[in-house]
Design a protein around this motif. Sequence first.
Motif, PDB file in Angstrom:
ATOM      1  N   HIS A 218       0.855  -1.187   0.000  1.00  0.00           N
ATOM      2  CA  HIS A 218       0.000   0.000   0.000  1.00  0.00           C
ATOM      3  C   HIS A 218       0.891   1.236   0.000  1.00  0.00           C
ATOM      4  O   HIS A 218       2.025   1.217   0.498  1.00  0.00           O
ATOM      5  N   THR A 220       1.468   5.311   0.796  1.00  0.00           N
ATOM      6  CA  THR A 220       1.082   6.427   1.653  1.00  0.00           C
ATOM      7  C   THR A 220       1.961   7.632   1.330  1.00  0.00           C
ATOM      8  O   THR A 220       3.079   7.487   0.830  1.00  0.00           O
ATOM      9  N   GLU A 221       1.428   8.811   1.627  1.00  0.00           N
ATOM     10  CA  GLU A 221       2.205  10.052   1.574  1.00  0.00           C
ATOM     11  C   GLU A 221       2.026  10.764   2.896  1.00  0.00           C
ATOM     12  O   GLU A 221       0.931  10.763   3.469  1.00  0.00           O
ATOM     13  N   SER A 222       3.089  11.387   3.376  1.00  0.00           N
ATOM     14  CA  SER A 222       3.053  12.102   4.646  1.00  0.00           C
ATOM     15  C   SER A 222       3.811  13.409   4.532  1.00  0.00           C
ATOM     16  O   SER A 222       4.724  13.546   3.704  1.00  0.00           O
ATOM     17  N   GLN A 236      -0.296  11.797   7.696  1.00  0.00           N
ATOM     18  CA  GLN A 236      -0.449  11.162   6.387  1.00  0.00           C
ATOM     19  C   GLN A 236      -1.478  11.938   5.569  1.00  0.00           C
ATOM     20  O   GLN A 236      -2.574  12.220   6.048  1.00  0.00           O
ATOM     21  N   THR A 238      -1.990  10.910   2.150  1.00  0.00           N
ATOM     22  CA  THR A 238      -2.578   9.819   1.356  1.00  0.00           C
ATOM     23  C   THR A 238      -2.615   8.603   2.262  1.00  0.00           C
ATOM     24  O   THR A 238      -1.577   8.167   2.766  1.00  0.00           O
ATOM     25  N   LEU A 239      -3.832   8.064   2.482  1.00  0.00           N
ATOM     26  CA  LEU A 239      -4.038   7.070   3.524  1.00  0.00           C
ATOM     27  C   LEU A 239      -4.455   5.726   2.954  1.00  0.00           C
ATOM     28  O   LEU A 239      -5.073   5.656   1.901  1.00  0.00           O
ATOM     29  N   PRO A 240      -4.182   4.631   3.686  1.00  0.00           N
ATOM     30  CA  PRO A 240      -4.767   3.336   3.332  1.00  0.00           C
ATOM     31  C   PRO A 240      -6.293   3.400   3.468  1.00  0.00           C
ATOM     32  O   PRO A 240      -6.840   4.261   4.165  1.00  0.00           O
ATOM     33  N   HIS A 246      -4.560   9.724  10.065  1.00  0.00           N
ATOM     34  CA  HIS A 246      -3.399   9.092  10.694  1.00  0.00           C
ATOM     35  C   HIS A 246      -2.365  10.182  10.955  1.00  0.00           C
ATOM     36  O   HIS A 246      -1.778  10.741  10.021  1.00  0.00           O
TER      37      HIS A 246
END
Length: 315
Positions: A218, A220-222, A236, A238-240, A246
């Motif tokens: 998966h 993610t972006e943070s 985050q 972009t999340l799951p 998150h």
Amino acid sequence: MSDTGEHEVEHEITVRAPRGEVYRLLADVTNWPRIFPPSVHVQCLERTGGSERIQIWATANGEPKNWTSRRELDPQAMRIEFTQEVTAPPVAAMSGTWILEEGSARDTRLRLLHRFRAAGDDPAALDWIVQAVDSNSRSELASLKANIELATMAADRTMSFTDSVTVDGAAKDLYEFVHEAQLWSERLPHVADVRLTEATPGLQKLWMRTLSKDGGTHTTESVRVCFPYRNIVYKQTTLPALMSLHTGYWAFTEDDEGVVTAISQHTVTIRTENIAAVLGPGADLEQARRFVRGALGANSRATLGHAKAYAETRR
């Protein structure tokens, strides 16, 4: 518009939550990453009575930014005044007010006023600011309504937890391991690919593709805010599929006896509408909470373990 060239606009929305609870969430800036989607981290720099100076790290058009504002809090009147200390062209000045009014027994009428001037009182610049404020305010209020209602009425969807290790090494080296996330695909077995940018020192954008136990991945972006050599705070963006929020931090401390500790903290809100799709028919919120706690905790403990080994080999 006033004779001074100042322009004022107002937007409002009704929030299904008690007025005191809405005010509390707005007044305490540590809540902002939960209720304002662009906010990554906010801290109070100065406080005297009801006056505050705060520093805000947030995304703007997808890019991390930071600025300082001053606020005047009036809990009796349920008003919060704010003024940006430094503005960016074409804005010459920007201030505003949050006003909370009683709606029905369970509702709050939330009004947001903006007052601003365009650089050089340029009419074209003023039109641009008016459109930007209108667009941003509508989006911000809609997101704020949803997040405040979630925070006040569905508290069981949100959970916080920590993992930690003690280390026979230096806090500086632990910080260095986590700060250098561009190397994680080489250093951490659960990270398949990673990209890190840091256009402004201490303000990072991290893209990561992580391996799951079943062999899937998966992405993610943070956005991360780094405070050498104490902690790294992140959110985050972009999340799951199973999470709607998150946030978290890495902290590195040394106590009076010289014991060094590394901590990984998470705050997560479960996206309940996706539970069945991710975990299968019949899965419930409690199963989702356990799944998320297990997955994030396993990755955190793996990262902490490798950071510990890195720090201890550098003694």
